[in-house]
Structures are given as C-alpha cells and as structure tokens.
Design an enzyme around this catalytic site. Structure first.
Site: not given
Length: 271
Positions: A2-3
């Site tokens: 997840p960014e």
C-alpha cells in the site's frame, strides 16, 4: 505494498468510523507485529480512546487520548478492516467498548504496530528522514526542484520511490507519474529540463489525488477499511502491463529492473 493513496484512503475511512471509540482489548495472534511486549502494549492501549487517525508517508497514525500514538505500517500485504472477520492471516484485533472491532490482517507478516509517545512523533519522523508530503500545499515546485538538485545523478524512478526524497510514492505511482510525464525511468535528475520537471511535479499531485478519489489500487492484497477493492487499477497505463499495448501509441509496454525493483514504461512515449 500500500502506497500513499491506499494508506490515505484507509486512514480517512477509519478516522470517521473509529475515532472516539474506546479500546477494551487487543487480541494479538502474531506477537512480532507489535513492537512491545504484550504486557507493555496492553497497558498502553487499555481503556484508551482513539482521538484521531492520520497518515505520514505510508504510516497510519492512531493518536490516543493518553499521550500515546500507534504507528501502523501495512508493509506488503497488511490490511486494516473495520468490523472485519477474523481469518488465518489475522495478526491483531482491536476490540472496542461498543462491540465493534478493527482487524489487522497480514499475509506476509511484515507489517507492524509501534507505540510511540505523541510528543515524540516529530522527532521520530525527523530521525527517519522522511521526505515532504507530496500532496501538501506547502510542497511547491521550488521545493521539488531543490530536492532534485541535491541528488543530480539519481535515476528519476528510484528518486521518486525514495521516502527520504518524497514521502509515500512506491512502484505503482512512480511508473504512472513517469508515463504521464513522458519520462523514461532511467533518466537522471540532472538531465531533466525545466519543463519536464514541471510535468513530473504536476503529475505527482494529479495522479496521487485521483488515486485517493478512487480509493487506491488493488493489484494484490489491498482493500480499504471497508474490505472493498480500490478502483484506480482500471486507470493504470503501464504498471503491471508488461507485454501489452501502450494505451497512447500502441507500442509494447516494457519492464526493466532498476535497483532490484521493476519499472514499467513505454519506450516510444517515454524518453
């Protein structure tokens, strides 16, 4: 992993649904996820209320009403799901006094929960040398140029993914930003023109904001805090599309390795 858009999506959702709730207990199924002893951790969280939930870089920040905060990093496969169901990948469950709960799942078990004094948060991020938040109004073109100039020989793809340069950008969005900017991932910072720098800066803001609007990208394990997949995957132009036709020129999307990480790009469109 997840960014920024995925973590921002989750923390915004949880801030609405979890803030104000009192923690009754935490069920810990994978002890290494929690960076304290079980006894210390339980003492910190017991009977504490969650004041607010925010984000810095790829870290979720749960601020408690007792002077402590919980830093939560989802790493590669972490999930935070409000009122989710326990499964074989569940690492921690936070049970709230009103009967609701927050599930932390992690298939690869690389994520973590780190308690830290709230007053020490700024010092922590300074020590980690985390770069500026790209969507902050304070992050201007002049700031971006200044950071680029400090690392003239860096390849632009690696530069964008370095959290000490800019916070929160990973493989997915670095690829998409460079495609939108028509910049080859192997270009060095010192070789970028003024106009190219402006385009990269503009597309950092534009693409990250759009990804947040669409609740992130679910190319692997990511789901939002409601357990739903993000919708930005439908907008991907190059990431994960090796061997497919470029949406702009019809050429073939290529993938190369840069510093051990993949980069997807169109050789015709990106120079």
């Amino acid at each position: 992993m997840p960014e920024l858009p995925e973590v921002e999506t989750i923390t915004k959702q949880l801030d609405k649904s979890v803030s104000g709730k009192k923690i009754n207990e935490a069920e810990i199924f994978v002890p290494k996820i929690v960076k304290n002893s079980k006894k210390e951790f339980e003492k910190i969280i017991f009977d504490a209320k969650i004041k607010k939930i925010g984000r810095r870089a790829k870290l979720a920040i749960f601020e408690l009403n007792n002077g402590w905060s919980l830093l939560i990093h989802l790493k590669l496969t972490g999930q935070l799901i409000f009122n989710g169901e326990k499964n074989k990948h569940t690492a921690v469950i936070f049970n709230f006094s009103d009967g609701t709960r927050l599930i932390f799942n992690d298939l690869r078990k690389f994520g973590y929960i780190k308690p830290i004094k709230t007053e020490d948060l700024n010092d922590f991020f300074e020590k980690e040398k985390i770069g500026p938040e790209p969507l902050s109004e304070k992050f201007a073109l002049a700031d971006f140029k200044n950071i680029l100039q400090k690392r003239p020989k860096a390849k632009i793809k690696q530069f964008l993914m370095d959290p000490k340069s800019i916070a929160g950008i990973g493989n997915i969005y670095a690829d998409e930003i460079l495609f939108a900017s028509k910049i080859h991932p192997l270009r060095r910072n010192q070789d970028l023109s003024t106009e190219e720098i402006k385009n990269i800066f503009k597309n950092i803001k534009k693409i990250l904001a759009k990804a947040i609007e669409l609740r992130g990208t679910s190319v692997e394990n990511y789901v939002d805090a409601k357990g739903q997949k993000g919708e930005f995957e439908k907008k991907l132009k190059v990431y994960g599309r090796e061997g497919e036709k470029c949406v702009k020129c019809g050429g073939e999307v290529k993938r190369i390795k840069i510093g051990g990480r993949s980069a997807h790009f169109c050789p015709s469109c990106q120079k």
